[in-house]
Design an enzyme around this catalytic site. Structure first.
Site, short mmCIF file in Angstrom:
data_model
loop_
_atom_site.label_atom_id
_atom_site.label_comp_id
_atom_site.label_asym_id
_atom_site.label_seq_id
_atom_site.Cartn_x
_atom_site.Cartn_y
_atom_site.Cartn_z
N GLY A 151 15.03 -0.16 10.84
CA GLY A 151 15.03 -1.88 10.14
C GLY A 151 14.36 -2.30 11.73
O GLY A 151 14.25 -4.08 12.01
N ASN B 269 11.50 -3.41 12.15
CA ASN B 269 10.46 -4.96 11.43
C ASN B 269 11.45 -6.03 11.23
O ASN B 269 10.86 -6.91 11.70
CB ASN B 269 9.42 -3.97 10.47
CG ASN B 269 8.58 -3.65 10.90
OD1 ASN B 269 7.54 -4.17 11.54
ND2 ASN B 269 8.15 -2.31 11.08
N LEU C 49 11.08 2.20 0.54
CA LEU C 49 10.55 3.06 0.55
C LEU C 49 11.11 3.49 -0.67
O LEU C 49 10.36 4.82 -1.69
CB LEU C 49 11.25 4.66 1.30
CG LEU C 49 11.13 4.92 2.35
CD1 LEU C 49 11.17 5.94 3.56
CD2 LEU C 49 9.28 4.55 2.86
N ILE D 86 8.28 -0.59 -6.16
CA ILE D 86 8.74 -1.84 -7.24
C ILE D 86 8.70 -1.41 -8.64
O ILE D 86 6.87 -1.29 -8.60
CB ILE D 86 8.00 -2.44 -5.82
CG1 ILE D 86 8.47 -2.62 -4.26
CG2 ILE D 86 8.23 -3.82 -6.57
CD1 ILE D 86 9.78 -2.65 -4.13
N ASN E 164 3.88 -5.91 1.92
CA ASN E 164 4.03 -4.75 2.47
C ASN E 164 3.27 -4.51 3.87
O ASN E 164 2.46 -4.82 3.94
CB ASN E 164 3.72 -3.50 1.41
CG ASN E 164 4.58 -2.21 1.85
OD1 ASN E 164 5.96 -2.09 2.83
ND2 ASN E 164 4.04 -1.00 1.86
N HIS F 75 2.08 -1.51 5.96
CA HIS F 75 1.76 0.25 5.75
C HIS F 75 1.10 0.87 7.18
O HIS F 75 0.32 -0.38 8.32
CB HIS F 75 0.77 0.42 4.62
CG HIS F 75 0.76 2.54 4.45
ND1 HIS F 75 2.03 3.07 4.06
CD2 HIS F 75 0.02 2.74 5.14
CE1 HIS F 75 1.41 3.77 3.33
NE2 HIS F 75 -0.31 4.36 4.69
N ASP G 29 0.41 1.38 -1.86
CA ASP G 29 -0.33 1.07 -1.06
C ASP G 29 -1.42 0.36 -1.55
O ASP G 29 -2.60 0.42 -0.96
CB ASP G 29 -0.21 2.05 0.43
CG ASP G 29 0.94 2.43 0.38
OD1 ASP G 29 1.28 1.74 0.73
OD2 ASP G 29 1.08 4.28 0.50
N GLU H 157 2.73 -3.81 14.45
CA GLU H 157 3.46 -3.89 13.70
C GLU H 157 4.73 -5.16 13.83
O GLU H 157 4.40 -6.09 13.68
CB GLU H 157 4.65 -2.91 12.90
CG GLU H 157 3.47 -1.36 11.69
CD GLU H 157 4.86 -0.91 10.74
OE1 GLU H 157 4.19 -0.27 10.13
OE2 GLU H 157 5.70 -0.67 11.96
#
Ligand code: GAR
Length: 295
Positions: A112, A114, A185, A188, A202, A204, A245, A274
């Site tokens: 976590g 991000n 992970l 969806i 999202n 990646h 993705d 990120e």
């Protein structure tokens, strides 16, 4: 009953019990101190009833809240109790209502880092707030980050997510307008994508369209990038669709790969990118897509 309350407060089981104990201790301490204060003021059963009532009310309305915050702080739950107090003061119209913000939810599964950056970035944001953290992994570090930030947590179960209502009613209860995935992970489900069309992002850890798809997460991605002999890697932020993705990429940033690079060192570089970009990209995306269409 406890599970309902736990869900309402958005806490993990452990934190729920800490908060519960804080309320219990506050009640007992307030009762004890009220008795002590009345004695200290020289009051007894013969004192005027309104004096006794006044002291009790003061202790209940003011003393209780101060004691609650003190226990909350001592038990490491300041964020939860501070938000609780602000809500109460708003309900009592002592504070003006909170500014209406666009509520977003973060979905995350693991460390976590991000999610934490995003929550911190939007903590004092004038128009966007993180109102919910959704996690599929009990005990994940991201749950702890959210609780420290005072963001409600919802721990989700596979069956309901994939074969039930995908938690859409809960997201609607929280008035969630946008969803951001930050190291989440699970795939969806289509129903959730349909409920948030073009409103789900999202991140990646590679330069899509290469190195994406099922099984491409975390260090697997970095290993694949190194194995392929690429000279650079980076991050991709994209809309989420029903394929892993493959949604439209809205932002990319790259970093060079050194000759002695390892999956671990590359992961660190990518994480830095990120953290530097994801919150700002989310901000721009939400602002641009929240505005009502003109003409
Ligand atoms: C991030 O690097 C993110 O890009 C990646 O998982 C990491 C989570 O790190 N996501 C994927 O691989 C999705 N396919 P964090 O938990 O420290 O934010």
């Amino acid at each position: 009953m406890f599970t309902k309350l736990q869900d309402k407060w958005g806490l993990s089981s452990r934190t729920f019990w800490i908060v519960f104990i804080a309320f219990g201790l506050t009640g007992t301490t307030t009762a004890f101190l009220t008795r002590y204060v009345t004695l200290w003021l020289g009051m007894d059963a013969n004192s005027e009833w309104y004096y006794r009532l006044g002291v009790r009310l003061f202790m209940l309305l003011f003393g209780y809240q101060v004691i609650l915050l003190t226990y909350g702080f001592l038990l490491g739950q300041w964020a939860f109790f501070w938000k609780y107090e602000l809500k109460l003061l708003r309900k009592l119209k002592i504070l003006p209502p909170a500014a209406l913000k666009t509520p977003i939810a973060i979905f995350a599964s693991g460390a976590g880092s991000n999610a934490l950056k995003i929550m911190q970035y939007f903590e004092q944001h004038p128009t966007i707030s993180v109102d919910l953290l959704i996690c599929n992994k009990p005990g994940a570090a991201v749950i702890h980050h959210a609780e420290k930030q005072g963001v409600p947590v919802l721990l989700i179960e596979k069956d309901r997510f994939f074969r039930g209502d995908a938690y859409i009613p809960v997201l609607q209860q929280h008035r969630i307008s946008f969803i951001v995935l930050a190291g989440f992970l699970w795939k969806i489900p289509a129903s959730l994508i349909a409920a948030y069309p073009n409103k789900m992002l999202n991140i990646h850890p590679a330069l899509l369209p290469k190195f994406g798809g099922k099984g491409m997460y975390g260090e697997n991605v970095h290993q694949a990038v190194l194995d392929s002999g690429e000279k650079e890697s980076g991050i991709s932020i994209h809309l989420v669709n029903e394929h892993f993705d493959e949604g439209k990429v809205i932002f990319q940033s790259s970093c060079p790969i050194e000759p002695n690079e390892t999956p671990h060192s590359l992961a660190q570089k990518v994480h830095q990118l990120e953290h530097a970009h994801y919150p700002r990209v989310i901000e721009t995306f939400v602002i641009e897509n929240s505005q009502p269409a003109t003409n």
